[in-house]
Motif scaffolding. Structure first.
Motif, PDB file in Angstrom:
ATOM      1  N   GLY A 216       0.783  -1.234   0.000  1.00  0.00           N
ATOM      2  CA  GLY A 216       0.000   0.000   0.000  1.00  0.00           C
ATOM      3  C   GLY A 216       0.813   1.282   0.000  1.00  0.00           C
ATOM      4  O   GLY A 216       0.251   2.363   0.188  1.00  0.00           O
TER       5      GLY A 216
ATOM      6  N   ALA B 161     -11.252   3.291   5.538  1.00  0.00           N
ATOM      7  CA  ALA B 161     -10.735   2.814   4.247  1.00  0.00           C
ATOM      8  C   ALA B 161     -10.851   3.914   3.198  1.00  0.00           C
ATOM      9  O   ALA B 161      -9.906   4.184   2.447  1.00  0.00           O
ATOM     10  CB  ALA B 161     -11.505   1.580   3.800  1.00  0.00           C
TER      11      ALA B 161
ATOM     12  N   CYS C  52      -8.559   3.989  -0.164  1.00  0.00           N
ATOM     13  CA  CYS C  52      -8.687   2.608  -0.639  1.00  0.00           C
ATOM     14  C   CYS C  52      -9.945   2.465  -1.494  1.00  0.00           C
ATOM     15  O   CYS C  52     -10.923   3.175  -1.309  1.00  0.00           O
ATOM     16  CB  CYS C  52      -8.758   1.634   0.547  1.00  0.00           C
TER      17      CYS C  52
ATOM     18  N   GLU D 167      -5.685   0.628  -7.230  1.00  0.00           N
ATOM     19  CA  GLU D 167      -6.716   0.102  -6.321  1.00  0.00           C
ATOM     20  C   GLU D 167      -6.040  -0.520  -5.105  1.00  0.00           C
ATOM     21  O   GLU D 167      -5.014  -1.197  -5.232  1.00  0.00           O
ATOM     22  CB  GLU D 167      -7.548  -0.957  -7.045  1.00  0.00           C
ATOM     23  N   LYS D 168      -6.630  -0.269  -3.946  1.00  0.00           N
ATOM     24  CA  LYS D 168      -6.049  -0.803  -2.704  1.00  0.00           C
ATOM     25  C   LYS D 168      -7.153  -1.380  -1.835  1.00  0.00           C
ATOM     26  O   LYS D 168      -8.244  -0.819  -1.757  1.00  0.00           O
ATOM     27  CB  LYS D 168      -5.345   0.308  -1.923  1.00  0.00           C
TER      28      LYS D 168
ATOM     29  N   PHE E 144      -8.362  -2.202   1.902  1.00  0.00           N
ATOM     30  CA  PHE E 144      -8.126  -1.889   3.308  1.00  0.00           C
ATOM     31  C   PHE E 144      -8.343  -3.132   4.167  1.00  0.00           C
ATOM     32  O   PHE E 144      -9.366  -3.810   4.026  1.00  0.00           O
ATOM     33  CB  PHE E 144      -9.063  -0.766   3.763  1.00  0.00           C
TER      34      PHE E 144
ATOM     35  N   THR F 191      -2.532  -4.025  -0.480  1.00  0.00           N
ATOM     36  CA  THR F 191      -3.275  -3.951   0.776  1.00  0.00           C
ATOM     37  C   THR F 191      -2.791  -2.765   1.601  1.00  0.00           C
ATOM     38  O   THR F 191      -1.634  -2.357   1.507  1.00  0.00           O
ATOM     39  CB  THR F 191      -3.055  -5.232   1.601  1.00  0.00           C
ATOM     40  N   VAL F 192      -3.711  -2.223   2.385  1.00  0.00           N
ATOM     41  CA  VAL F 192      -3.377  -1.163   3.335  1.00  0.00           C
ATOM     42  C   VAL F 192      -3.866  -1.628   4.694  1.00  0.00           C
ATOM     43  O   VAL F 192      -5.075  -1.783   4.898  1.00  0.00           O
ATOM     44  CB  VAL F 192      -4.058   0.169   2.945  1.00  0.00           C
TER      45      VAL F 192
END
Lengths: 391, 391
Positions: free
Chosen positions: A49, B374, B379, B337-338, B340, B360-361
């Motif tokens: 991220g 998010a 995200c 795109e991420k 959460f 990912t975050v």
């Protein structure tokens, strides 16, 4: 005109080909391998991220030498901006540029802010451990979170990115950069004694503890002994029963080691609470990563404070990998396989082979022995009789 | 100590955050996109059998300002090597470094030598077409072949690498850098008239032909008209029936256009034989690539001579892409795109998602509204109830 310029200078390169000490030409396959390592590290940072940012190689001196950059002031190349006559410097470190971004253009970006970077840094002097004066630094900063989870994420990411590029047998050395300062400050020593004590602790020299008042000497002696595997050192550190900020630092270290034990089951954890050298700007736990297959450290990082001006300070945790160290620790890449396409081979054949992921080398002229020509050009294969054949 | 240093400097960044003109921070997603463009260009270069090399950013002045580097002397940053007190310069171009490598460390490597590079160059002054003072140059050199096939390969590779990064509607402009000099030298003009004629030809200014003796004026007038699509200009150039080296250059151009017509059926070919500006160091056919979707030129290259010292000269053909121009011509990347992962999500879940190519975050602390958190963090998705959900 071109010919005469060239003639006057004949042999110039032969005489002048030396590069300045500490700078070098990377050739194949090394340059390609380094590029691939940087890309692979960056892919791991992005997967966690982090957003890639790319600050410039050059900044005004008063901007780049501020904050964490101050540590590097003596080793940065200076140059003059002919436009403004203001002194500029070539960056010797990228961490400080992340602080600048966080405090300026990304000031109102949501926290925690996750930044990733990879680029060249330059230094006026090579060191014994790092003789090169130009090398690539790649890393991340996680800005704006004081949580323990921030350290856990950054350390886990450092480990994941090194594993991804094939480094095995990792060990993580945890340091407590501010601890020594906190404990020494309680002793009311003069400046000279203070410095000699810090040096003694860094060198783990029990003899150098003579400046410590008797009531504290036992504690410092035991502290010097607190070096080694986390599971033996942590109980020893806790037995010292340090109070105040020092005690809180040890408690945090304990929680961090617990969390890392759960998350990184194949990484050896060690603790070196008296190590301060190279962690001068760290405000909390610092760390370095080593591998059984590498000579020096592969990555280092930790927590420090970013000066956000009127908005106060921000906690930041990050780490950097230096590509020269990493390159010395990975197996050198083999030369790439290449398919020689004898002169006259249809362009569609080359296109199809490249589409399949092969590398082609086109013969530019007719030769009598294409196989020999292919070998001369370092190719591993040749296109012959409608198919790819190994040489 | 850290706190007090930081306090003294509070607000420093806010006051000093300006970068020198022409230098900039690349942020997300731009910095990532540029990195990917460089990687994609390099992959195409490697697929054609070119070996990546990486010369340093800094060289001694007398090495870097030699040969093709001489053209850039006025715009290179200088700095002093504190070790040797010898003047050094920051590279403003990488082509000259390829010449140096070919003439020194790679002198005995088999020919033709195929080298690829990508890296930053710096210049003291931005130009109108290129205001930035630091940008990435990526390209190749094909060294040691005088064959026409060398030009064909390099031009085809330039086209392939630009197509690979999504540039459509390419047109290729061919120049004959030495032609004007060859023709003007036959006229026995004084230095002033010679220069004014070259300028007139470059500007296609028929009025400026008054310095040309009458017997040649018609030829030069017709030459100025020789600009445009290759299939109309080539017959016109042939009708001029130029003799000697000039005639040979036109004949070679004809053969090149034939070969390119067969190989690059979707690239528009134009010819501009009087264009010399920016091709000063070229010893043969030069070229520039444009796209209907881009404002300026995207790549340029051509043939020049490398001074190999006692071993004489080597023919080299190459091209460069400048990433600032390329970035201005491609569709800006969307933010990635991420997903959460709310605080407490198992680390195996994040690992599996990343393994599948997701970003990912991780939430670092417990929050009451993970969906809101998010979104706040930019995200696009969230891990909820055991699956990935769009926000």
């Amino acid at each position: 005109m071109i010919k005469s310029m060239a003639k006057n200078a004949a042999g110039h390169y032969a005489r002048r080909a030396l590069l300045p000490e500490g700078f070098r030409d990377q050739l194949a396959p090394r340059a390609e391998q380094e590029g691939r390592l940087v890309s692979a590290l960056m892919e791991t940072f992005l997967a966690y991220g982090y957003d890639r940012v790319a600050p410039p190689l050059v900044e005004y001196e008063d901007s780049i030498l501020f904050g964490p950059g101050a540590v590097r002031a003596a080793t940065m190349f200076r140059l003059m901006d002919p436009d403004t006559q203001r002194p500029m410097a070539l960056r010797g470190d990228i961490t400080g540029q992340m602080s600048r971004l966080a405090a300026t253009r990304l000031k109102s970006a949501p926290r925690p802010l996750r930044l990733a970077y990879a680029g060249n840094v330059l230094r006026t002097k090579g060191s014994q451990v790092r003789p090169t004066r130009q090398f690539i630094q790649a890393g991340v900063e996680l800005i704006g979170s004081a949580s323990l989870e921030a350290e856990v994420e950054v350390i886990a990411l450092a480990v994941a990115s090194l594993k991804k590029v094939g480094i095995a047998g990792l060990s993580l050395d945890l340091t407590l950069a501010p601890l020594v300062g906190l404990l020494v400050d309680r002793l009311d020593l003069d400046a000279e004694d203070r410095l000699s004590l810090i040096k003694a602790l860094d060198a783990k020299d029990v003899g150098g503890l003579s400046v410590v008042p008797e009531h504290s000497r036992d504690m410092f002696t035991r502290l010097i002994g607190c070096t080694g595997p986390a599971d033996t050192v942590l109980p020893q550190l806790r037995e010292l029963a340090l109070s105040g900020a020092a005690g809180q630092l040890v408690a945090r270290l304990g929680r961090l080691i617990d969390a890392l034990d759960r998350r990184l089951d194949d990484v050896r954890l060690t603790v070196d609470p008296c190590e301060t050298h190279g962690f001068e700007y760290k405000s909390g736990i610092g760390f370095a990563l080593f591998s059984a297959s590498a000579q020096g450290e592969l990555a280092r990082g930790g927590r420090y404070l970013i000066d956000g001006g009127d908005d106060g300070f921000e906690e930041s945790t990050g780490f950097s990998v230096y590509l020269d160290s990493l390159m010395a620790s990975v197996r050198p890449a083999d030369r790439a396989e290449k398919i020689f396409l004898p002169f006259g081979t249809g362009t569609d054949i080359g296109a199809a082979l490249r589409e399949d992921g092969h590398r082609t080398v086109a013969g530019l002229t007719e030769v009598s022995e294409p196989g020999q020509e292919a070998r001369r050009l370092g190719c591993s294969h040749i296109w012959r009789d409608g198919t790819v054949r190994a040489l």
